[in-house]
Design a protein around this motif. Sequence first.
Motif, PDB file in Angstrom:
ATOM      1  N   ILE A 345       0.836  -1.189   0.000  1.00 30.75           N
ATOM      2  CA  ILE A 345       0.000   0.000   0.000  1.00 30.75           C
ATOM      3  C   ILE A 345       0.881   1.252   0.000  1.00 30.75           C
ATOM      4  CG2 ILE A 345      -1.684   1.373   1.287  1.00 30.75           C
ATOM      5  CD1 ILE A 345      -2.924  -1.036   0.045  1.00 30.75           C
ATOM      6  N   LYS A 346       0.611   2.151  -0.932  1.00 34.15           N
ATOM      7  CA  LYS A 346       1.302   3.428  -0.993  1.00 34.15           C
ATOM      8  C   LYS A 346       0.368   4.531  -0.489  1.00 34.15           C
ATOM      9  CE  LYS A 346       3.904   2.083  -5.139  1.00 34.15           C
ATOM     10  NZ  LYS A 346       4.196   2.428  -6.563  1.00 34.15           N
ATOM     11  N   PRO A 347       0.860   5.446   0.330  1.00 27.46           N
ATOM     12  CA  PRO A 347       0.007   6.567   0.756  1.00 27.46           C
ATOM     13  C   PRO A 347      -0.309   7.468  -0.418  1.00 27.46           C
ATOM     14  CG  PRO A 347       2.280   6.945   1.416  1.00 27.46           C
ATOM     15  CD  PRO A 347       2.226   5.549   0.877  1.00 27.46           C
ATOM     16  N   SER A 348      -1.439   8.169  -0.326  1.00 24.69           N
ATOM     17  CA  SER A 348      -1.889   8.983  -1.454  1.00 24.69           C
ATOM     18  C   SER A 348      -1.087  10.269  -1.611  1.00 24.69           C
ATOM     19  CB  SER A 348      -3.366   9.329  -1.278  1.00 24.69           C
ATOM     20  OG  SER A 348      -3.545  10.135  -0.136  1.00 24.69           O
ATOM     21  N   TRP A 349      -0.568  10.808  -0.498  1.00 22.42           N
ATOM     22  CA  TRP A 349       0.171  12.073  -0.528  1.00 22.42           C
ATOM     23  C   TRP A 349      -0.645  13.188  -1.175  1.00 22.42           C
ATOM     24  CZ3 TRP A 349       6.169  12.241  -1.147  1.00 22.42           C
ATOM     25  CH2 TRP A 349       6.761  11.510  -0.121  1.00 22.42           C
ATOM     26  N   ASN A 350      -1.937  13.223  -0.875  1.00 20.83           N
ATOM     27  CA  ASN A 350      -2.769  14.347  -1.283  1.00 20.83           C
ATOM     28  C   ASN A 350      -2.701  15.441  -0.222  1.00 20.83           C
ATOM     29  OD1 ASN A 350      -3.647  12.931  -3.560  1.00 20.83           O
ATOM     30  ND2 ASN A 350      -5.340  12.006  -2.433  1.00 20.83           N
ATOM     31  N   ALA A 351      -2.867  16.677  -0.632  1.00 22.74           N
ATOM     32  CA  ALA A 351      -2.904  17.794   0.307  1.00 22.74           C
ATOM     33  C   ALA A 351      -4.325  18.293   0.421  1.00 22.74           C
ATOM     34  CB  ALA A 351      -1.988  18.917  -0.165  1.00 22.74           C
ATOM     35  N   ILE A 352      -4.874  18.235   1.624  1.00 22.73           N
ATOM     36  CA  ILE A 352      -6.216  18.732   1.904  1.00 22.73           C
ATOM     37  C   ILE A 352      -6.093  19.583   3.161  1.00 22.73           C
ATOM     38  CG2 ILE A 352      -8.593  18.124   2.418  1.00 22.73           C
ATOM     39  CD1 ILE A 352      -8.065  15.413   1.083  1.00 22.73           C
ATOM     40  N   CYS A 353      -6.387  20.867   3.054  1.00 24.89           N
ATOM     41  CA  CYS A 353      -6.031  21.762   4.150  1.00 24.89           C
ATOM     42  C   CYS A 353      -7.091  22.828   4.393  1.00 24.89           C
ATOM     43  CB  CYS A 353      -4.691  22.437   3.821  1.00 24.89           C
ATOM     44  SG  CYS A 353      -4.003  23.407   5.174  1.00 24.89           S
ATOM     45  N   LEU A 354      -7.260  23.190   5.675  1.00 19.50           N
ATOM     46  CA  LEU A 354      -8.097  24.300   6.103  1.00 19.50           C
ATOM     47  C   LEU A 354      -7.198  25.351   6.748  1.00 19.50           C
ATOM     48  CD1 LEU A 354     -10.913  22.336   7.963  1.00 19.50           C
ATOM     49  CD2 LEU A 354     -11.226  23.591   5.823  1.00 19.50           C
ATOM     50  N   ALA A 355      -7.301  26.586   6.318  1.00 15.09           N
ATOM     51  CA  ALA A 355      -6.550  27.682   6.926  1.00 15.09           C
ATOM     52  C   ALA A 355      -7.535  28.728   7.425  1.00 15.09           C
ATOM     53  CB  ALA A 355      -5.581  28.292   5.923  1.00 15.09           C
TER      54      ALA A 355
END
Length: 426
Positions: A345-355
Amino acid sequence: MAEIVVLGAGLSGALMAYEMSEQLRKEDHITVIGQGPTYQFYPSNPWVVVGWRKRHEIEVDLTKVMEKKNIRFITEGAKRVNPDENRVELNSGESVAYDYMVIATGPELAFDEIPGFGPQAFTQSICETGQAVQAYEAFEEFCKNPRPIVVGAAQGVSCFGPAYEFAFVLDTELRRRKIRHKVPMTFVTSEPYIGHLGLDGVGDTKGILESALRTRHIKWITNARVKEATEGHISIEELNDDASLKQTHEMDFGFAMMMPAFRGVPAVFGIEGLTNPRGFILADAYQRNPTYKNVFSIGVCVAIPPVTKTPVPVGVPKTGFMIESMVTATAHNIGKLLRGGEVDIKPSWNAICLADFGDGGIAFVAQPQLPPRNANWAASGKWVHWAKIAFEKYFMYKIRIGKSEPFYEKFMMKFAKIHKFEDGAH
């Protein structure tokens, strides 16, 4: 029987312990080594500085949670990792042996790389909750005698979101106190342009953040290299695109918060084959170290090369969902190894962020985190502020009860869909 050691008990380490406990066989054991017993929810640190949160509201004593999940919890910290011997030396001089280790230490804050930098010198920090409490005390004194404010991120920084958040939260609080008109503000960043974020931008982060700074009367300097700080003064070198010196800014301030560069912690720094020159852990697509195959790494301590070359060095951020995906993949992969299988399994390495901006905010989704991307979306609005509060409450609940189910992606996708995130980007 296998001994699994998780080195670190912050965001990535605590989640790793929870998820790894679900992957163990009956005969396996897990040990977490932390610097003290307390988990701190760092995303809320900007709110601590302006008094919107108290320290105890964003901290959790992990002792009982770990005990409930049958996890051995050592709180004295690690002195040195010895991967050739499969052993971690503790600060007490004792050692803990392992069959598999997950490094989740987070970073060391490199304040010493800039003269006069950091909370022990002349600038404040929000990187740790104790530092945020110190900054709160300094901010309260500042409000008695308002003067210019400097906020930003120094050369080598990989975590720009909190700097933007803090600038806007300060602006909101100063307006609430009706003293904003007395406080000139400047945002100083090593990014080549506003909204770069170490990611070469996400959606229209450049336009959204420039507009937000302009609307709030916050000036900015990009391609900035901090030369030094002294009491009430900071020297900034602004570079051209070819890295030549454009001009030097000598700026007085009454309050300054600058994000520092990160580097690897002393327990791992300089171990050949384990770390890069900055002390970050080398990892393959499965979060596994290429040299020491029984060592994995997750979170901020993982080595990720910059997206592009920039006039002033900037790093790549590790956002909450990206870390969650690292945790889930690593727990699964070690579980497979424990049962005689192979990592798959490889991690998705997506960026999902709230600022959060205090009275609004910006959210962005980058899938994958590094361009080119399948999804490249950003939006702003008051809903982001309320989403950040909701996320904080749920995440603190999750840490307190030892909940191992990944949550960040489901949470963000729900809000993103409500606010017109395109279906094709899911």
